[in-house]
Design a protein around this motif. Structure first.
Motif, PDB file in Angstrom:
ATOM      1  N   MET A  79     -79.105   7.300   1.081  1.00 13.92           N
ATOM      2  CA  MET A  79     -78.214   8.112   1.888  1.00 13.92           C
ATOM      3  C   MET A  79     -77.359   8.968   0.972  1.00 13.92           C
ATOM      4  N   PRO A  80     -77.163  10.225   1.277  1.00 10.29           N
ATOM      5  CA  PRO A  80     -76.288  11.059   0.469  1.00 10.29           C
ATOM      6  C   PRO A  80     -74.845  10.578   0.566  1.00 10.29           C
ATOM      7  N   SER A  81     -74.106  10.783  -0.475  1.00 12.95           N
ATOM      8  CA  SER A  81     -72.710  10.401  -0.464  1.00 12.95           C
ATOM      9  C   SER A  81     -71.880  11.511  -1.076  1.00 12.95           C
ATOM     10  N   THR A  82     -70.590  11.449  -0.825  1.00 12.35           N
ATOM     11  CA  THR A  82     -69.664  12.429  -1.356  1.00 12.35           C
ATOM     12  C   THR A  82     -68.673  11.695  -2.242  1.00 12.35           C
ATOM     13  N   PRO A  83     -68.854  11.735  -3.564  1.00  2.97           N
ATOM     14  CA  PRO A  83     -67.915  11.051  -4.442  1.00  2.97           C
ATOM     15  C   PRO A  83     -66.784  11.957  -4.890  1.00  2.97           C
ATOM     16  N   THR A  84     -65.677  11.346  -5.159  1.00  2.00           N
ATOM     17  CA  THR A  84     -64.571  12.022  -5.796  1.00  2.00           C
ATOM     18  C   THR A  84     -64.130  11.131  -6.934  1.00  2.00           C
ATOM     19  N   SER A  85     -63.933  11.681  -8.100  1.00  2.00           N
ATOM     20  CA  SER A  85     -63.504  10.864  -9.217  1.00  2.00           C
ATOM     21  C   SER A  85     -62.303  11.487  -9.888  1.00  2.00           C
ATOM     22  N   SER A  86     -61.367  10.624 -10.299  1.00  2.00           N
ATOM     23  CA  SER A  86     -60.188  11.092 -10.995  1.00  2.00           C
ATOM     24  C   SER A  86     -59.498   9.924 -11.665  1.00  2.00           C
ATOM     25  N   PRO A  87     -58.932  10.118 -12.843  1.00  2.00           N
ATOM     26  CA  PRO A  87     -58.076   9.092 -13.423  1.00  2.00           C
ATOM     27  C   PRO A  87     -56.831   8.919 -12.571  1.00  2.00           C
ATOM     28  N   THR A  88     -56.055   7.893 -12.826  1.00  2.00           N
ATOM     29  CA  THR A  88     -54.863   7.638 -12.026  1.00  2.00           C
ATOM     30  C   THR A  88     -53.738   8.609 -12.317  1.00  2.00           C
ATOM     31  N   ASN A  89     -53.780   9.310 -13.405  1.00  2.00           N
ATOM     32  CA  ASN A  89     -52.739  10.246 -13.789  1.00  2.00           C
ATOM     33  C   ASN A  89     -52.604  11.352 -12.746  1.00  2.00           C
ATOM     34  N   GLU A  90     -51.400  11.537 -12.222  1.00  2.00           N
ATOM     35  CA  GLU A  90     -51.159  12.536 -11.176  1.00  2.00           C
ATOM     36  C   GLU A  90     -51.488  13.954 -11.644  1.00  2.00           C
ATOM     37  N   THR A  91     -51.418  14.198 -12.931  1.00  2.00           N
ATOM     38  CA  THR A  91     -51.684  15.546 -13.431  1.00  2.00           C
ATOM     39  C   THR A  91     -53.151  15.750 -13.771  1.00  2.00           C
ATOM     40  N   ALA A  92     -53.962  14.728 -13.637  1.00  2.00           N
ATOM     41  CA  ALA A  92     -55.388  14.821 -13.968  1.00  2.00           C
ATOM     42  C   ALA A  92     -56.134  15.629 -12.915  1.00  2.00           C
ATOM     43  N   TYR A 110     -62.765  15.667  -9.088  1.00  2.00           N
ATOM     44  CA  TYR A 110     -64.045  16.321  -8.843  1.00  2.00           C
ATOM     45  C   TYR A 110     -64.556  15.867  -7.489  1.00  2.00           C
ATOM     46  N   THR A 111     -65.025  16.788  -6.693  1.00  2.00           N
ATOM     47  CA  THR A 111     -65.640  16.481  -5.411  1.00  2.00           C
ATOM     48  C   THR A 111     -67.046  17.069  -5.411  1.00  2.00           C
ATOM     49  N   GLY A 112     -68.016  16.257  -5.024  1.00  2.00           N
ATOM     50  CA  GLY A 112     -69.393  16.731  -4.981  1.00  2.00           C
ATOM     51  C   GLY A 112     -70.222  15.843  -4.085  1.00  2.00           C
ATOM     52  N   SER A 113     -71.447  16.243  -3.828  1.00  2.00           N
ATOM     53  CA  SER A 113     -72.353  15.415  -3.036  1.00  2.00           C
ATOM     54  C   SER A 113     -73.619  15.171  -3.840  1.00  2.00           C
ATOM     55  N   THR A 114     -74.264  14.049  -3.553  1.00  2.00           N
ATOM     56  CA  THR A 114     -75.439  13.652  -4.313  1.00  2.00           C
ATOM     57  C   THR A 114     -76.334  12.746  -3.475  1.00  2.00           C
ATOM     58  N   PRO A 171     -75.370  10.238   6.832  1.00  2.00           N
ATOM     59  CA  PRO A 171     -76.756   9.983   7.214  1.00  2.00           C
ATOM     60  C   PRO A 171     -77.761  11.014   6.686  1.00  2.00           C
ATOM     61  N   ALA A 172     -77.283  12.206   6.358  1.00  2.00           N
ATOM     62  CA  ALA A 172     -78.197  13.258   5.896  1.00  2.00           C
ATOM     63  C   ALA A 172     -77.517  14.116   4.831  1.00  2.00           C
ATOM     64  N   ARG A 173     -78.332  14.704   3.980  1.00  2.00           N
ATOM     65  CA  ARG A 173     -77.842  15.565   2.898  1.00  2.00           C
ATOM     66  C   ARG A 173     -76.955  16.690   3.443  1.00  2.00           C
ATOM     67  N   HIS A 174     -77.373  17.291   4.542  1.00  2.00           N
ATOM     68  CA  HIS A 174     -76.605  18.399   5.122  1.00  2.00           C
ATOM     69  C   HIS A 174     -75.198  17.938   5.538  1.00  2.00           C
ATOM     70  N   ASP A 175     -75.102  16.745   6.109  1.00  2.00           N
ATOM     71  CA  ASP A 175     -73.801  16.206   6.512  1.00  2.00           C
ATOM     72  C   ASP A 175     -72.880  16.022   5.303  1.00  2.00           C
ATOM     73  N   ALA A 176     -73.438  15.511   4.204  1.00  2.00           N
ATOM     74  CA  ALA A 176     -72.655  15.326   2.980  1.00  2.00           C
ATOM     75  C   ALA A 176     -72.191  16.667   2.428  1.00  2.00           C
ATOM     76  N   GLN A 187     -65.761  20.888   3.166  1.00  2.00           N
ATOM     77  CA  GLN A 187     -64.506  20.688   3.887  1.00  2.00           C
ATOM     78  C   GLN A 187     -63.424  20.181   2.929  1.00  2.00           C
ATOM     79  N   ILE A 188     -63.752  19.156   2.161  1.00  2.00           N
ATOM     80  CA  ILE A 188     -62.777  18.551   1.257  1.00  2.00           C
ATOM     81  C   ILE A 188     -62.377  19.518   0.143  1.00  2.00           C
ATOM     82  N   LYS A 189     -63.306  20.308  -0.349  1.00  2.00           N
ATOM     83  CA  LYS A 189     -62.981  21.264  -1.412  1.00  2.00           C
ATOM     84  C   LYS A 189     -61.959  22.305  -0.962  1.00  2.00           C
TER      85      LYS A 189
END
Length: 94
Positions: free
Chosen positions: A1-14, A17-21, A55-60, A66-68
């Motif tokens: 299933m495609p997912s939308t990850p976001t990654s960031s360190p805990t630092n507020e100034t960091a 990244y938002t993407g789908s895969t 459920p589908a790549r298009h949805d992700a 939207q999130i970007k």
């Protein structure tokens, strides 16, 4: 299933990244190892702190777009609702 990850360190100034895969494990590993030059390598986005399944790549893709468009505060709130300690979720995927 495609997912939308976001990654960031805990630092507020960091940066975050938002993407789908189609393969969140492979995609996150590539960010950790800085396989590709670009935003995530430049700013050190290597921790998976939030993701959602679709459920589908298009949805992700639609959700990613939207999130970007969101402002930073909205993105931080989204992460902190499910992961207030900004724990790296990568190991949970196995």
């Amino acid at each position: 299933m495609p997912s939308t990850p976001t990654s960031s360190p805990t630092n507020e100034t960091a940066r975050s990244y938002t993407g789908s895969t189609d393969s969140i494990i492979d995609h996150t590993s590539q960010h950790r190892e800085k396989v590709f030059r670009g935003f995530s390598a430049k700013y050190g986005c290597a921790c998976l702190v939030w993701h959602e399944l679709h459920p589908a790549r298009h949805d992700a893709f639609i959700r990613e777009r939207q999130i970007k468009k969101w402002n930073r505060v909205w993105k931080l709130k989204l992460i902190e609702r499910s992961n207030p300690g900004w724990r790296d979720l990568f190991d949970d995927l196995f």
